[in-house]
Write a protein that holds these residues in place. Structure first.
Motif, PDB file in Angstrom:
ATOM      1  N   GLN A 270       0.832  -1.211   0.000  1.00 36.33           N
ATOM      2  CA  GLN A 270       0.000   0.000   0.000  1.00 36.33           C
ATOM      3  C   GLN A 270       0.863   1.256   0.000  1.00 36.33           C
ATOM      4  OE1 GLN A 270      -2.284  -1.065   3.499  1.00 36.33           O
ATOM      5  NE2 GLN A 270      -4.110  -1.485   2.281  1.00 36.33           N
ATOM      6  N   LEU A 271       1.963   1.219   0.734  1.00 32.97           N
ATOM      7  CA  LEU A 271       2.889   2.357   0.711  1.00 32.97           C
ATOM      8  C   LEU A 271       3.473   2.553  -0.680  1.00 32.97           C
ATOM      9  CD1 LEU A 271       4.867   1.928   4.065  1.00 32.97           C
ATOM     10  CD2 LEU A 271       3.203   3.718   3.519  1.00 32.97           C
ATOM     11  N   ALA A 272       3.703   1.468  -1.387  1.00 34.01           N
ATOM     12  CA  ALA A 272       4.297   1.544  -2.720  1.00 34.01           C
ATOM     13  C   ALA A 272       3.395   2.266  -3.707  1.00 34.01           C
ATOM     14  CB  ALA A 272       4.614   0.144  -3.232  1.00 34.01           C
ATOM     15  N   ASP A 273       2.097   2.363  -3.403  1.00 33.25           N
ATOM     16  CA  ASP A 273       1.158   3.069  -4.276  1.00 33.25           C
ATOM     17  C   ASP A 273       1.122   4.566  -4.015  1.00 33.25           C
ATOM     18  OD1 ASP A 273       0.360   0.762  -5.586  1.00 33.25           O
ATOM     19  OD2 ASP A 273      -1.254   0.344  -4.149  1.00 33.25           O
ATOM     20  N   ILE A 274       1.889   5.014  -3.012  1.00 31.42           N
ATOM     21  CA  ILE A 274       1.897   6.432  -2.642  1.00 31.42           C
ATOM     22  C   ILE A 274       2.894   7.199  -3.507  1.00 31.42           C
ATOM     23  CG2 ILE A 274       2.425   8.072  -0.781  1.00 31.42           C
ATOM     24  CD1 ILE A 274      -0.163   6.630  -0.284  1.00 31.42           C
ATOM     25  N   HIS A 275       2.504   8.400  -3.898  1.00 29.82           N
ATOM     26  CA  HIS A 275       3.382   9.297  -4.652  1.00 29.82           C
ATOM     27  C   HIS A 275       4.685   9.534  -3.891  1.00 29.82           C
ATOM     28  CE1 HIS A 275       4.683  12.625  -7.091  1.00 29.82           C
ATOM     29  NE2 HIS A 275       4.539  13.504  -6.119  1.00 29.82           N
ATOM     30  N   HIS A 283       9.860  -0.441   1.733  1.00 31.77           N
ATOM     31  CA  HIS A 283      10.460  -1.451   2.617  1.00 31.77           C
ATOM     32  C   HIS A 283      11.427  -0.798   3.608  1.00 31.77           C
ATOM     33  CE1 HIS A 283       8.663  -4.646   0.305  1.00 31.77           C
ATOM     34  NE2 HIS A 283       9.183  -4.169  -0.814  1.00 31.77           N
ATOM     35  N   ARG A 284      12.136   0.192   3.150  1.00 30.83           N
ATOM     36  CA  ARG A 284      13.061   0.898   4.049  1.00 30.83           C
ATOM     37  C   ARG A 284      12.292   1.573   5.188  1.00 30.83           C
ATOM     38  NH1 ARG A 284      18.287   2.004   3.865  1.00 30.83           N
ATOM     39  NH2 ARG A 284      19.081   3.820   5.002  1.00 30.83           N
ATOM     40  N   GLN A 291      13.055   0.078  14.497  1.00 29.40           N
ATOM     41  CA  GLN A 291      14.412   0.348  14.982  1.00 29.40           C
ATOM     42  C   GLN A 291      14.526   1.701  15.697  1.00 29.40           C
ATOM     43  OE1 GLN A 291      16.460  -2.221  14.591  1.00 29.40           O
ATOM     44  NE2 GLN A 291      14.788  -3.229  13.446  1.00 29.40           N
ATOM     45  N   LEU A 292      13.469   2.518  15.656  1.00 27.68           N
ATOM     46  CA  LEU A 292      13.537   3.848  16.259  1.00 27.68           C
ATOM     47  C   LEU A 292      13.594   3.742  17.779  1.00 27.68           C
ATOM     48  CD1 LEU A 292      10.862   5.774  14.131  1.00 27.68           C
ATOM     49  CD2 LEU A 292      13.314   5.549  13.698  1.00 27.68           C
ATOM     50  N   THR A 293      14.547   4.441  18.376  1.00 22.39           N
ATOM     51  CA  THR A 293      14.603   4.472  19.841  1.00 22.39           C
ATOM     52  C   THR A 293      13.639   5.514  20.394  1.00 22.39           C
ATOM     53  OG1 THR A 293      16.461   6.035  19.746  1.00 22.39           O
ATOM     54  CG2 THR A 293      16.982   3.676  19.901  1.00 22.39           C
ATOM     55  N   LEU A 304      16.205   6.906   7.441  1.00 21.36           N
ATOM     56  CA  LEU A 304      15.901   6.675   6.026  1.00 21.36           C
ATOM     57  C   LEU A 304      16.944   7.269   5.087  1.00 21.36           C
ATOM     58  CD1 LEU A 304      12.066   7.491   6.013  1.00 21.36           C
ATOM     59  CD2 LEU A 304      13.126   5.225   5.991  1.00 21.36           C
ATOM     60  N   LYS A 305      17.752   8.186   5.593  1.00 22.70           N
ATOM     61  CA  LYS A 305      18.659   8.958   4.738  1.00 22.70           C
ATOM     62  C   LYS A 305      19.705   8.070   4.077  1.00 22.70           C
ATOM     63  CE  LYS A 305      20.419  13.095   3.515  1.00 22.70           C
ATOM     64  NZ  LYS A 305      21.301  12.575   2.451  1.00 22.70           N
ATOM     65  N   THR A 306      19.866   8.280   2.770  1.00 21.11           N
ATOM     66  CA  THR A 306      20.947   7.658   2.005  1.00 21.11           C
ATOM     67  C   THR A 306      21.505   8.721   1.062  1.00 21.11           C
ATOM     68  OG1 THR A 306      19.559   6.958   0.144  1.00 21.11           O
ATOM     69  CG2 THR A 306      19.734   5.434   2.015  1.00 21.11           C
ATOM     70  N   LYS A 307      22.567   8.383   0.365  1.00 19.90           N
ATOM     71  CA  LYS A 307      23.144   9.315  -0.608  1.00 19.90           C
ATOM     72  C   LYS A 307      22.135   9.647  -1.700  1.00 19.90           C
ATOM     73  CE  LYS A 307      26.973   9.932  -3.859  1.00 19.90           C
ATOM     74  NZ  LYS A 307      28.166   9.310  -4.487  1.00 19.90           N
TER      75      LYS A 307
END
Length: 421
Positions: A270-275, A283-284, A291-293, A304-307
């Motif tokens: 369902q998230l994959a259908d979001i703009h 998935h990320r 994993q959030l403290t 979520l941050k990547t290059k």
């Protein structure tokens, strides 16, 4: 009545905006100013510091004569579609003779040349852009590099060295590309930004600071005092009024529960259908949540941050989740059809005269509220939903504020010379 158009967020309206407005009116030799302004959510994927009606009050008190809304479908987009929506709206009014935007350099010629060559996105340019994206560059960086490379290949060596990657230059190029693509007749004009740049987080001048720096001051200090030197008294008065009512400052923190609820109640598919959710980002997001403290938006963005994904890209993605913006509503074909209406947020006495002219000259219907629009106005529906969600993040939200788009009328303001503020 010669009229100049401005493309703005006014988050909030500050002394630099006042300077830009005065200079724009002067170089356009204009009698009136029309501003197309983003609503409750902005281009970098953030909520506005204060609601769109408060910012309309600031704009009118600061010198704008007529304020129209840039729909959330365009206001929260990357440069290409943000620019396309804004420029097409100004053109559609039928009363704007020129539009003026700030740039880091104040130079228009290199941008005009690039827009002329790239309006139809030649195959060679697309190949250069794809190459840089495949190398792992973010889209804004890849686009700017590809523009320079393409101009160099075409023999425009001077223009190829122009800093297209600077934020205002990037936006300016897309304004000009949009003008070309809609075959607009407005005259483009630019002025150089003075004393502060778009993303400056700290004030370095006694009276001019970026909106970013001003917002940081307001959010960090939770006081109007430090920002007072950088905004007109009229802006101070509007902010003070909303501050006393606990309706500002608004930030992403106000929407933590709404955002996390929107994430947790959707599956990855369902998230994959979001703009804005692309390349497995769904998935990320789902993998990062456990994993959030601390359940904070800042920590989620950091996780979520990547290059490849800029902070702004991620904010836009999270905003699309919260607002329920589906890929189906944001296809290139649908965005390219443009806005179907002109939504008026406010006007002065001079703006009322413009509004009368606009009703006759505009190529789109002019709306004073969202009441009883045609069912086909999907982007207006997205705007009214955005208003309701924004107001849920504001202290004292009630039915009247959540549904003000339907029940409220435009703000009637006064010109700076007449304003008691």
């Amino acid at each position: 009545m010669r009229t100049v158009g401005l493309i703005v967020e006014y988050n909030p309206f500050h002394n630099g905006h006042a300077y830009h407005l005065r200079q724009s009116r002067a170089i356009a030799d204009a009698d009136a100013v029309v501003a197309v302004m983003s609503g409750h959510f902005l281009q970098r994927g953030e909520p506005a510091l204060v609601d769109k009606w408060a910012r309309t009050e600031m704009a009118l008190a600061g010198g704008c004569d007529l304020v129209i809304e840039l729909p959330v479908a365009y206001a929260t987009q990357a440069a290409e579609w943000f620019a396309y929506g804004a420029v097409s709206l100004l053109e559609a009014t039928g009363v704007v003779d020129a539009f003026c935007f700030g740039t880091e350099s104040g130079k228009l010629a290199p941008l005009m040349l690039a827009a002329e060559l790239l309006a139809n996105e030649p195959a060679a340019f697309k190949d250069m852009l794809k190459l840089r994206l495949d190398e792992g560059s973010s889209y804004p960086g890849a686009y700017s590099d590809a523009v320079s490379a393409y101009l160099h290949r075409q023999g425009h060596l001077d223009a190829s060295g122009f800093p297209f990657d600077q934020p205002n230059h990037t936006l300016a190029l897309h304004y000009l590309l949009a003008l070309k693509r809609i075959h607009g007749v407005m005259e483009p004009l630019t002025i150089a930004r003075e004393k502060s740049q778009y993303n400056d987080e700290h004030a370095t001048d006694a009276s001019i600071a970026s909106a970013t720096a001003i917002r940081k001051q307001l959010l960090d200090s939770r006081s109007l005092q430090e920002a007072g030197a950088y905004v007109p008294f009229s802006t101070q008065a509007v902010l003070a009024d909303r501050w006393a009512k606990r309706q500002c400052p608004v930030s992403w923190d106000n929407f933590r529960i709404a955002l996390f609820n929107a994430i947790l109640t959707r599956t990855p598919s369902q998230l994959a259908d979001i703009h804005e959710i692309t390349e497995g980002l769904e998935h990320r997001i789902c993998n990062s949540m456990p994993q959030l403290t601390e359940a904070t938006i800042d920590q989620l963005l950091t996780a979520l941050k990547t290059k490849r994904y800029t902070h702004t890209k991620l904010q836009r993605a999270l905003l699309s989740i919260m607002l329920g913006h589906s890929k189906a509503d944001f296809t290139r074909d649908k965005l390219a059809t443009g806005v179907q209406y002109i939504r008026v947020l406010g006007f002065t006495e001079k703006g009322k005269l413009l509004l009368r002219r606009m009703r006759k000259a505009a190529s789109l219907p002019v709306l004073l509220s969202a009441a009883r629009p045609p069912a086909s106005y999907r982007y207006l529906e997205l705007d009214t939903t955005a208003t309701a969600i924004y107001m849920l993040g504001v202290s004292g939200a009630n039915s009247a504020s959540m549904y003000r788009d339907f029940r409220g009328l435009p703000i009637i303001g006064q010109s700076p010379g007449d304003s008691p503020l």
